[in-house]
Structure formats: structure tokens, C-alpha cells
Enzyme design. Structure first.
Site, PDB file in Angstrom:
ATOM      1  N   CYS A 110     -27.965 -10.161  31.233  1.00  0.00           N
ATOM      2  CA  CYS A 110     -29.189  -9.589  31.800  1.00  0.00           C
ATOM      3  C   CYS A 110     -29.366 -10.141  33.207  1.00  0.00           C
ATOM      4  O   CYS A 110     -28.596 -10.992  33.651  1.00  0.00           O
ATOM      5  CB  CYS A 110     -30.388  -9.996  30.966  1.00  0.00           C
ATOM      6  SG  CYS A 110     -30.246  -9.591  29.238  1.00  0.00           S
TER       7      CYS A 110
ATOM      8  N   ARG B   6     -26.043  -5.914  35.937  1.00  0.00           N
ATOM      9  CA  ARG B   6     -25.963  -6.885  34.839  1.00  0.00           C
ATOM     10  C   ARG B   6     -26.602  -6.345  33.561  1.00  0.00           C
ATOM     11  O   ARG B   6     -26.392  -6.905  32.490  1.00  0.00           O
ATOM     12  CB  ARG B   6     -26.674  -8.185  35.216  1.00  0.00           C
ATOM     13  CG  ARG B   6     -26.121  -8.877  36.457  1.00  0.00           C
ATOM     14  CD  ARG B   6     -26.924 -10.132  36.780  1.00  0.00           C
ATOM     15  NE  ARG B   6     -26.837 -11.073  35.695  1.00  0.00           N
ATOM     16  CZ  ARG B   6     -25.833 -11.957  35.555  1.00  0.00           C
ATOM     17  NH1 ARG B   6     -24.859 -11.978  36.449  1.00  0.00           N
ATOM     18  NH2 ARG B   6     -25.796 -12.784  34.545  1.00  0.00           N
TER      19      ARG B   6
ATOM     20  N   TRP C  90     -29.943  -6.278  29.216  1.00  0.00           N
ATOM     21  CA  TRP C  90     -28.795  -5.719  28.515  1.00  0.00           C
ATOM     22  C   TRP C  90     -28.978  -6.175  27.083  1.00  0.00           C
ATOM     23  O   TRP C  90     -28.683  -7.303  26.729  1.00  0.00           O
ATOM     24  CB  TRP C  90     -27.491  -6.250  29.095  1.00  0.00           C
ATOM     25  CG  TRP C  90     -26.295  -5.786  28.354  1.00  0.00           C
ATOM     26  CD1 TRP C  90     -25.581  -6.469  27.416  1.00  0.00           C
ATOM     27  CD2 TRP C  90     -25.672  -4.503  28.438  1.00  0.00           C
ATOM     28  NE1 TRP C  90     -24.564  -5.699  26.929  1.00  0.00           N
ATOM     29  CE2 TRP C  90     -24.588  -4.491  27.529  1.00  0.00           C
ATOM     30  CE3 TRP C  90     -25.904  -3.375  29.204  1.00  0.00           C
ATOM     31  CZ2 TRP C  90     -23.767  -3.383  27.372  1.00  0.00           C
ATOM     32  CZ3 TRP C  90     -25.084  -2.270  29.036  1.00  0.00           C
ATOM     33  CH2 TRP C  90     -24.034  -2.283  28.126  1.00  0.00           C
TER      34      TRP C  90
ATOM     35  N   ASN D  46     -31.850 -14.775  29.736  1.00  0.00           N
ATOM     36  CA  ASN D  46     -30.514 -14.158  29.716  1.00  0.00           C
ATOM     37  C   ASN D  46     -29.654 -15.040  28.819  1.00  0.00           C
ATOM     38  O   ASN D  46     -29.491 -16.228  29.087  1.00  0.00           O
ATOM     39  CB  ASN D  46     -29.935 -14.120  31.136  1.00  0.00           C
ATOM     40  CG  ASN D  46     -28.476 -13.678  31.136  1.00  0.00           C
ATOM     41  OD1 ASN D  46     -28.033 -12.978  30.238  1.00  0.00           O
ATOM     42  ND2 ASN D  46     -27.724 -14.142  32.124  1.00  0.00           N
ATOM     43  N   GLY D  47     -29.126 -14.484  27.729  1.00  0.00           N
ATOM     44  CA  GLY D  47     -28.315 -15.285  26.808  1.00  0.00           C
ATOM     45  C   GLY D  47     -28.684 -14.942  25.377  1.00  0.00           C
ATOM     46  O   GLY D  47     -29.341 -13.927  25.124  1.00  0.00           O
TER      47      GLY D  47
ATOM     48  N   GLU E 143      -2.205   1.655  24.858  1.00  0.00           N
ATOM     49  CA  GLU E 143      -3.307   1.250  25.741  1.00  0.00           C
ATOM     50  C   GLU E 143      -2.802   0.983  27.158  1.00  0.00           C
ATOM     51  O   GLU E 143      -3.428   1.390  28.143  1.00  0.00           O
ATOM     52  CB  GLU E 143      -4.011   0.010  25.171  1.00  0.00           C
ATOM     53  CG  GLU E 143      -5.160  -0.539  25.981  1.00  0.00           C
ATOM     54  CD  GLU E 143      -6.276   0.451  26.287  1.00  0.00           C
ATOM     55  OE1 GLU E 143      -7.072   0.152  27.194  1.00  0.00           O
ATOM     56  OE2 GLU E 143      -6.309   1.552  25.677  1.00  0.00           O
TER      57      GLU E 143
ATOM     58  N   LYS F 299      -4.123   2.994  30.465  1.00  0.00           N
ATOM     59  CA  LYS F 299      -4.688   2.327  31.651  1.00  0.00           C
ATOM     60  C   LYS F 299      -3.986   2.817  32.910  1.00  0.00           C
ATOM     61  O   LYS F 299      -4.605   3.158  33.914  1.00  0.00           O
ATOM     62  CB  LYS F 299      -4.572   0.798  31.534  1.00  0.00           C
ATOM     63  CG  LYS F 299      -5.513   0.216  30.487  1.00  0.00           C
ATOM     64  CD  LYS F 299      -6.953   0.127  30.897  1.00  0.00           C
ATOM     65  CE  LYS F 299      -7.848   1.210  30.411  1.00  0.00           C
ATOM     66  NZ  LYS F 299      -8.155   1.360  29.020  1.00  0.00           N
TER      67      LYS F 299
ATOM     68  N   GLU G 124      -4.946   6.577  33.649  1.00  0.00           N
ATOM     69  CA  GLU G 124      -6.304   6.948  34.066  1.00  0.00           C
ATOM     70  C   GLU G 124      -6.705   6.405  35.429  1.00  0.00           C
ATOM     71  O   GLU G 124      -7.599   6.971  36.063  1.00  0.00           O
ATOM     72  CB  GLU G 124      -7.322   6.555  32.984  1.00  0.00           C
ATOM     73  CG  GLU G 124      -7.463   5.130  32.648  1.00  0.00           C
ATOM     74  CD  GLU G 124      -8.501   4.938  31.534  1.00  0.00           C
ATOM     75  OE1 GLU G 124      -9.520   5.648  31.525  1.00  0.00           O
ATOM     76  OE2 GLU G 124      -8.276   4.078  30.676  1.00  0.00           O
TER      77      GLU G 124
ATOM     78  N   HIS H 276      14.209   9.075  18.776  1.00  0.00           N
ATOM     79  CA  HIS H 276      13.986  10.437  18.248  1.00  0.00           C
ATOM     80  C   HIS H 276      13.495  11.390  19.330  1.00  0.00           C
ATOM     81  O   HIS H 276      12.865  12.404  19.033  1.00  0.00           O
ATOM     82  CB  HIS H 276      12.993  10.375  17.074  1.00  0.00           C
ATOM     83  CG  HIS H 276      13.435   9.398  16.019  1.00  0.00           C
ATOM     84  ND1 HIS H 276      14.516   9.617  15.198  1.00  0.00           N
ATOM     85  CD2 HIS H 276      12.976   8.158  15.726  1.00  0.00           C
ATOM     86  CE1 HIS H 276      14.686   8.569  14.408  1.00  0.00           C
ATOM     87  NE2 HIS H 276      13.774   7.671  14.704  1.00  0.00           N
TER      88      HIS H 276
ATOM     89  N   LYS I 168     -17.627   7.406  32.346  1.00  0.00           N
ATOM     90  CA  LYS I 168     -17.652   6.183  31.537  1.00  0.00           C
ATOM     91  C   LYS I 168     -18.025   6.495  30.097  1.00  0.00           C
ATOM     92  O   LYS I 168     -17.462   5.942  29.154  1.00  0.00           O
ATOM     93  CB  LYS I 168     -18.625   5.171  32.134  1.00  0.00           C
ATOM     94  CG  LYS I 168     -18.653   3.844  31.411  1.00  0.00           C
ATOM     95  CD  LYS I 168     -17.289   3.144  31.473  1.00  0.00           C
ATOM     96  CE  LYS I 168     -17.172   1.917  30.614  1.00  0.00           C
ATOM     97  NZ  LYS I 168     -15.806   1.425  30.472  1.00  0.00           N
TER      98      LYS I 168
HETATM   99  C1  AGP Z   1     -10.892   4.148  28.476  1.00  0.00           C
HETATM  100  O1  AGP Z   1     -10.544   3.392  29.551  1.00  0.00           O
HETATM  101  C2  AGP Z   1     -11.604   5.388  28.813  1.00  0.00           C
HETATM  102  N1  AGP Z   1     -12.751   5.131  29.571  1.00  0.00           N
HETATM  103  C3  AGP Z   1     -11.881   6.287  27.606  1.00  0.00           C
HETATM  104  O2  AGP Z   1     -10.666   6.562  26.964  1.00  0.00           O
HETATM  105  C4  AGP Z   1     -12.836   5.685  26.573  1.00  0.00           C
HETATM  106  O3  AGP Z   1     -12.224   4.669  25.869  1.00  0.00           O
HETATM  107  C5  AGP Z   1     -13.262   6.794  25.590  1.00  0.00           C
HETATM  108  O4  AGP Z   1     -13.934   7.791  26.310  1.00  0.00           O
HETATM  109  C6  AGP Z   1     -14.146   6.249  24.472  1.00  0.00           C
HETATM  110  O5  AGP Z   1     -15.317   5.728  25.017  1.00  0.00           O
HETATM  111  P1  AGP Z   1     -16.287   4.874  24.079  1.00  0.00           P
HETATM  112  O6  AGP Z   1     -15.570   3.653  23.643  1.00  0.00           O
HETATM  113  O7  AGP Z   1     -17.477   4.583  24.944  1.00  0.00           O
HETATM  114  O8  AGP Z   1     -16.662   5.757  22.919  1.00  0.00           O
END
Ligand code: AGP
Length: 606
Positions: free
Chosen positions: A2, A27, A74, A98-99, A479, A483, A486, A502, A601
Site C-alpha cells: 500500500c 503501490r 492494496w 502498509n503490511g 512460460e 514471455k 508477448e 514428433h 493486463k
Molecule cells: C501473462 O504474462 C499475460 N499477461 C496473460 O497470459 C495472463 O497470464 C492471462 O491473461 C491471465 O491473466 P490472469 O492471471 O489475470 O487471469
């Protein structure tokens, strides 16, 4: 995480407090509030939502005063709403925190026995009551006595209506900085909030306190012993500060992982019994012992965390698990038998595909458990119970710290369910002891970031990448590829290493970088064979190996060493170099890694 700000001086503080909160909004941004000292007492105003909402809502004409505190939240305990927002007032005391106060429940019970009544669901309100309960005319003395009863982390700012112009601050585990001004002094979670007023600051360390008035700053420790502190000059600009001196939120969040993983297991490990307690998991012991099947619903990076969870839960808790793309699950006719638990994993808690899939599972009779980062999010509210990952706000669109916190929670859940099934206390203790060493091991890898930058420089112009892994490292390969895709827009695929033969092996030539996860675990000999297969086709091998592994290093073009750890915890270490590799390649290609194209996001549309 926070944001707190406190100001005492000779000018109206409300506008300055609001400006300070705006600069701390990164934050936490789910609710906010302000408390001002006035002749007749304290004037507190708080609400759910962002700082701009508080600013519009504030009855400015009633918020006169030259000493006050403010907070942007937060949420960790209690949904984001007006009652749970800070500052929390109890009688003459107002407190912003905050904590996490870990022993707030037991303190609350003791205070209720004394007749105290609580308005909110928060841990913080308990501290406001505790300070009032300990008050005997000197605020800092009451704060010291109260804090000696508290377990957990805090950065706090406290005011009392009977001591005009005084703000008391204290720190343990959460940052707090004092701003030294002329005729005014300041307190804040970080210098971003006070930069507009002074560049002279004092950083408080753990167990330290400060009393500020318009003309004085007194620093002591929690035992009221004087502590001499250095006043430092701030040279950074605001953007730098909000990113903690990092160029992007993504790399800041990657470097936060030692702390966020610690926060994910803080207060949840029972070391003496090799067991785990997850407060939000409101399931009876019978229900925990009679889980017949787990369905994991998620998207993107959270889906990859789910895949790691599948390996862990099946291997160590002996419970059958299916990991479903949430977007597919909701349109299939999934069969939900009695004893089916649905684990819904989502950083934002708002991803519509995951939310709707959870609703579908619920309609079909599954018990739903949410694993999310955002307190009060829709998935958190609609799941029957859940576990917060406590990773703090994740601003970078590419999820990093939330992933390792999700995997940490899935590891804790595996121990909790395993201990109610087949797992011995001895094994539980070994894993939980090693889990507490993981933040240090991750820090070691973060310190090797420059080595990974040098590898990124070699491969930044390639247009395809392949990532290979076995067992729990397969989801990490996925993963790593995600990364890179994206944030650098390079085409990359993750594959189970054995699956390469395969088909994908056809892609391998001297222009194909292949990242291979070769930690020394049960599948080591097999993965060594896969490295040979890539080498035979002249693919460029970037291998992630356990420290001291010369064998695979000799077969590779580039090597990234990771600290040794238990097989069960390997995914928490192997993912770090892949996050760094993707980050460095994207930055070298001049991409804005925080706001990658075409992505959001939280994906709240289908
Ligand atoms: C991951 O880096 C991406 N931002 C995206 O794949 C994300 O993981 C996905 O949209 C799921 O989001 P969430 O965990 O908020 O549900």
C-alpha cells in the site's frame, strides 16, 4: 503493498496528501482515504476506488487542517470498500498501515473481551484499537507498547486528536521514509510522495520509529532508545522512483520475487509439523481428506502455473488433476463428480474466460477455490473460498512475480493436501525448510542478470525460438516461450522435450536457438539425450543447468547455471533466467516491455 503519506506543517495538507497518494498509486489502487487533525477532533474521509475518485468525493471545505495522514490501499485482509479503507479511526486515534498483522485475530479477541467493537474485516483496525487501548497521553509510547504485541509487518503513520501537529511512524518489514523540510516534515512509504516538497530524506530501518512535528524529527527504536539517522539527498526523478530505479515495471517485478515469494508463504508454514495453514481455505478436514479430483481453470501464465500444480498435486498429494484452458472448459460439457474441487487461478481475478469457466463449474456442482492476487476481485468474491498470493500490484503486462507466487501457493496447497493423505511430516518439513531458502537462491540468479544479457545480445535478432523441458519444467518451457512472445514479438514455442522428435525437430537448424531446461532431477539422463538430438542438427543450445553440471555445459552454446534445490521446487528457480532472457531480448530490440502491443493486463472481454 500500500502507499502511506503523512504531512505536518503550516499549510493546508489535504491537497498535498492527495497529490502524495497519486504518486503512490502504483503501490495499490483499490481504495483510499485521508485523516486530518482539526480543533474538534479528527476528520476522516475514505472510499473505494482510485485517488481520482477520492479527490472528487472529498468534502474539501470540511478537510481543513495542517496535519494529516493518507493511504492508498492494496487489499490483503477485507475487500476494497469504504469501511476497510485506511486510515482506520478508533476514537481519538487514526492509523494508516502498509503490511500484514499476522496475529490480528488473537489480538482482536482480547480487545473484544475488553468491550471493543470492530467495524471492518481488516487486520489494521485492530492496531488502531490496540494503540488507543495503550494510550496514556504520549502517542509514541502507546505505539511502542502496542507494536510489542504485534507479529507481522508494518509501515505505519498514526495521529491522535489530543496531540496536534504530531505524526508517529514505525517500520518493520514495510518501507517508511521521512522527508525533512523547513517548517514542515513528511512521512511516506517511498520518496515519490514527498519529492515535490523536499529531497532531504531519512530511511527508517526495521524496528525504528519517528515522531515528526512541523519543526522536529525524532528517531528512536521500538524501545524508545534514540537512533541517529543520516539525512540523504534524493537525486532520482518521479518515474525512476515509482519503478524503484528500474527502467521498467517488469524488471522491477522480476527483482521483487525474493520478497514476493516470501510474502506468499509468510505466516502459512507450520515448520514443527511439516504442515501448512491457508486461512482462506474454508474447507473442513473431512473435505480436505476427501477431495477426489481437482480441475484447474486458468488462462495464459496462470494456466502454466496450473500445469506446475498438476505435477505437484498428483506426485506429492496423489490427487488426480486436470488443467483446463478456461476458455475451452466453459463451452464443453465438463463432468463434475462429487468430491471435485475447482481451483481457479487468476492474477487479476477478472479474466472473463476464467470467471465464466468457474461459474460453469459451480453450476455443475464443483466446490470452487480461487487463487488470486487481487483482494475483492470478482473471482475472489464468487469463489467459495480461496488463497491470496500476496504478490502486490503487478503493473507490467507480462506476468512474472505473480507466476512464482502462484506456484508457491500451489506448492503450499500440495503439502497441505499431501499431509492429509500420504505425505510424511519429515518430507513436509524438508520441503518447507527448502522453500524458505528459495528467495535467497532466486536472489543469486537475479545477480547473474548481466550474464543473461550477454546471451540475449547473441540471440536478439533471431525470429524463432524453441523451449524444451520435462516434467514440471515443461510448463516452465511454455512460460519462457510466452514471455518472449508477448514482449519481444519473436515467435517461440515451448514443448515437452520428448515431444520434439514428433515434429518440432524439423525446425532445428543453425538458426534455431533452443532453450533447454536441464536441472539435475529425475529426468536428467533423458533431457541430456534431447540436448544431443538438438546438437546433432546444429541447433543453438542455451541450456539451464544445475550449478556444477559440466556434462550438459559441454554440449551447449550458452549455459545458465541455477542453484540446486528439491525437484518439487525446481520450477521456482528455472523460470527466473527465462524471465530475464525474454526481458533483455525485448529491451535490446527497443520494445516497451511494460505495455506490449495488442495485450491487456486483465482480459475482461471474450
Ligand atoms: C501473462 O504474462 C499475460 N499477461 C496473460 O497470459 C495472463 O497470464 C492471462 O491473461 C491471465 O491473466 P490472469 O492471471 O489475470 O487471469
Amino acid at each position: 503493498m500500500c502507499g502511506i503519506v503523512g504531512i505536518t506543517g503550516s499549510r493546508e495538507v489535504a491537497p498535498m496528501l492527495i497529490e502524495g497518494l497519486r504518486r503512490l498509486e502504483y503501490r495499490g489502487y483499490d481504495s483510499a482515504g485521508i485523516a486530518i487533525q482539526q480543533p474538534g477532533g479528527l476528520r476522516v474521509h475514505k472510499r473505494q476506488g482510485k485517488i481520482k475518485d477520492l479527490e472528487v468525493d472529498l468534502p474539501w471545505e470540511e478537510m481543513q487542517g495542517i496535519c494529516g495522514i493518507a493511504h492508498t490501499r492494496w487489499a490483503t485482509h477485507g475487500e476494497p470498500n469504504r469501511v476497510n479503507a485506511h486510515p482506520h479511526q478508533f476514537g481519538p486515534v487514526a492509523l494508516a498501515h502498509n503490511g500484514i498483522i499476522e496475529n490480528f485475530s488473537s489480538l482482536k479477541i482480547q480487545l473484544e473481551k475488553k468491550g471493543h467493537e470492530f467495524l471492518s474485516e481488516t487486520d489494521t483496525e485492530v492496531l488502531a484499537h490496540l494503540i488507543e487501548d495503550q494510550y496514556d497521553g504520549v502517542l509514541e509510547a502507546a505505539v511502542q507498547r502496542a507494536l510489542k504485541l504485534v507479529e507481522g509487518t508494518y509501515g505505519i503513520a498514526v495521529i491522535h486528536e489530543a496531540e496536534p501537529g504530531k505524526i508517529v511512524g514505525a517500520r518493520r518489514g514495510s518501507p517508511l521514509v521521512v522527508g525533512v523540510g523547513k517548517g514542515a516534515n513528511y512521512l511516506a512509504s517511498d520518496v515519490a510522495a514527498i519529492l515535490g516538497h523536499t529531497r532531504q530524506v531519512i530511511y527508517l530501518d526495521d524496528w525504528e520509529m519517528v515522531v515528526i512535528t512541523p519543526d522536529d524529527v525524532v528517531t528512536t527504536n521500538i524501545n524508545n532508545e534514540a537512533v541517529a539517522k543520516e539525512v540523504e539527498e534524493i537525486t532520482w526523478d518521479l518515474d525512476q522512483i515509482q519503478k524503484g530505479g528500474y527502467p521498467y515495471y517488469m524488471i522491477k517485478e522480476i527483482n521483487e520475487q525474493p520478497m514476493t515469494i516470501h510474502d506468499a508463504f509468510r505466516g502459512r508454514i507450520l515448520p514443527d509439523s511439516g504442515d501448512v495453514k491457508l486461512g482462506g481455505l474454508q474447507l473442513t478436514d473431512w473435505e480436505l481428506r476427501n477431495i477426489r479430483r481437482i480441475i484447474i481453470l486458468a488462462c495464459g501464465t496462470s494456466w502454466h502455473a496450473g500445469l506446475v500444480g498438476e505435477y505437484l498435486l498428483e506426485e506429492y498429494a496423489q490427487i488426480p488433476v486436470e488443467v483446463e484452458y478456461a476458455s475451452e472448459f466453459r463451452y464443453r460439457s465438463p463432468i463434475i463428480d462429487p468430491g471435485t474441487i475447482c481451483l481457479t487461478i487468476s492474477q487479476s481475478g477478472e479474466t472473463i474466460d476464467t470467471l465464466e469457466a468457474m461459474r460453469e463449474a459451480k453450476r455443475r456442482g464443483a466446490k470452487t477455490i480461487g487463487i488470486t492476487n487481487v483482494v475483492g476481485s470478482t473471482i475472489a468474491r464468487e469463489s467459495e473460498c480461496g488463497v491470496y498470493i500476496h504478490a502486490g500490484p503487478e503493473i507490467g503486462v507480462a506476468s512474472t512475480k505473480a507466476f512464482t507466487s502462484q506456484v508457491t501457493i500451489l506448492t503450499l496447497l500440495t503439502i497441505l493436501l499431501g499431509r492429509r493423505n500420504n505425505l510424511s511430516a519429515e518430507f513436509g518439513m524438508r520441503v518447507l525448510q527448502e522453500l524458505q531458502r528459495i528467495p535467497g537462491k532466486i536472489q543469486k540468479m537475479l545477480d547473474m542478470s548481466d550474464d543473461i544479457l550477454r546471451i540475449a545480445e547473441v540471440y536478439k535478432d533471431h525470429s524463432n525460438f524453441l523451449y524444451l523441458g520435462r516434467g514440471p519444467n515443461f510448463p516452465i518451457a511454455l512460460e519462457g516461450a510466452l514471455k518472449l512472445k508477448e514482449i519481444s514479438y519473436i515467435h517461440a514455442e515451448g514443448y515437452p522435450a520428448a515431444e520434439m522428435k514428433h515434429g518440432p525437430i524439423a525446425l532445428i537448424d543453425p538458426n534455431m536457438p533452443v532453450v533447454v531446461l536441464c536441472s539435475r532431477d529425475g529426468s536428467y539422463e533423458k533431457i541430456k539425450g534431447n540436448v544431443q538430438e538438438v546438437r546433432a542438427r546444429k541447433g543453438k543450445i542455451i541450456s539451464v543447468v544445475t550449478e556444477g553440471d559440466e556434462e550438459i555445459a559441454a554440449l551447449s552454446d550458452h549455459v545458465i547455471s541455477i542453484p540446486e534445490t528439491l525437484d518439487m521446487l525446481t520450477p521456482l528457480v528455472t523460470v527466473i533466467p527465462l524471465q530475464l532472457l525474454a526481458y533483455h531480448i525485448a529491451v535490446l530490440r527497443g520494445e516497451d516491455v511494460d505495455q506490449p502491443r495488442n495485450l491487456a493486463k486483465a482480459v475482461t472481454v471474450e
